[in-house]
Design a protein around this motif. Sequence first.
Motif, PDB file in Angstrom:
ATOM      1  N   THR A 127     -29.630  15.298  -1.008  1.00 57.59           N
ATOM      2  CA  THR A 127     -29.758  16.012  -2.274  1.00 57.59           C
ATOM      3  C   THR A 127     -28.514  15.745  -3.116  1.00 57.59           C
ATOM      4  OG1 THR A 127     -28.838  18.008  -1.264  1.00 57.59           O
ATOM      5  CG2 THR A 127     -31.245  17.826  -1.343  1.00 57.59           C
ATOM      6  N   GLY A 129     -27.405  17.612  -5.766  1.00 52.69           N
ATOM      7  CA  GLY A 129     -26.681  18.792  -6.222  1.00 52.69           C
ATOM      8  C   GLY A 129     -27.069  19.147  -7.644  1.00 52.69           C
ATOM      9  N   LYS A 130     -26.622  20.310  -8.090  1.00 48.79           N
ATOM     10  CA  LYS A 130     -26.998  20.845  -9.389  1.00 48.79           C
ATOM     11  C   LYS A 130     -26.266  20.119 -10.502  1.00 48.79           C
ATOM     12  CE  LYS A 130     -29.033  23.789 -12.146  1.00 48.79           C
ATOM     13  NZ  LYS A 130     -30.483  23.705 -12.396  1.00 48.79           N
TER      14      LYS A 130
END
Length: 355
Positions: A127, A129-130
């Motif tokens: 992932t 991340g934001k």
Amino acid sequence: MFHRYSVSLLLLALFFQLSLTDAGLRNKPRYTEEERMAEYVRRGYKFPIEHFNPNTEGWNRLMNQRVSQLMSNPEMQERWDGWIQTLSSAITVPNYTEFGWGLTHAPAQLTEDITQAIHEGLPTARTEGKIDVITGPNVPLFIDRPDLTNRVQRELQPILEAWSGVPLTAYTAYGFRLYRNESRLWMHVDKTRTHVISCIYHIASSENAEPWPVVIEDYHGNTNSVVLKPGDILLYESAKNFHGRPTKFIGDWYTSVFVHFYPTEGWLVKDRDIESHYAIPPQWREQVDSPFPDLRWVGTSATEPDCPDSWCHLINAKEWEGPGEYGMVMTGGGKKYSLGLSDGPPTEATDDDNL
């Protein structure tokens, strides 16, 4: 006890007051407003802004609308962030091409090799991340293949130099990002120091993916919606032209590489970030009514929440679709021209080549 309580209230009131002044603004360099205004005058800025860069009818119209929307925003921090992004786009960053974007195609072997790597890497993708300009229920995935992204940077640099007309210094080839279902990418401009002449290189998407256009404004005031096919490259002046994918992506995944360059000659001499601060007019705090829809800012990105897909000009967007063609560029107005790449698509070295 009363004394401690009074001091707490006083500190809270002071913090609240600072939050409403220049001192409470995020991303603000260390200068006083008097110093900033002295630079505003010394550099010859005026308000209302007389003309923008480039000085075309459509670009002036689009930027005047954005200034009007900025001045109606009720939030001080949003207004400050919006002024910086808008003036970077409208004034302080020069343009290098007529429209600010173009569609072309990557070397076929490069796309084939990356596509294979994407499918091999999917099971173990991490992932990312934001990221504030990306919204949706699922954060992007990421496949790390620096060997291939370095190759992308090397093989695509001649294409971007031919398109922009200037020698370029490579900054990064970022990938491979895999957007996931219901993702959106809000409209924004990129970093003025390093993300100047750029491209979005679309590699592949899941079988159930629906077309997901890149939306980009051009120097004639048009909003363009460009659907990329695998291997297509969207060339764009990323620190100047607002761009994004405000429509919702439907599908399991969609992957691209983001390649960024800046002009080699003299670009880093001038700090265009601070120049955008100096260009903000003294009237920036004044809130006035605007005839245009609300424009809100989330960090460096912009949305128009009262419009479909949060971007009003999408309604009248000019639609374009690949596939592009290697060595050729299609751009605004339906123009198509050769990049003059005389050597043809690059090929990978073989053992025989190294003898």
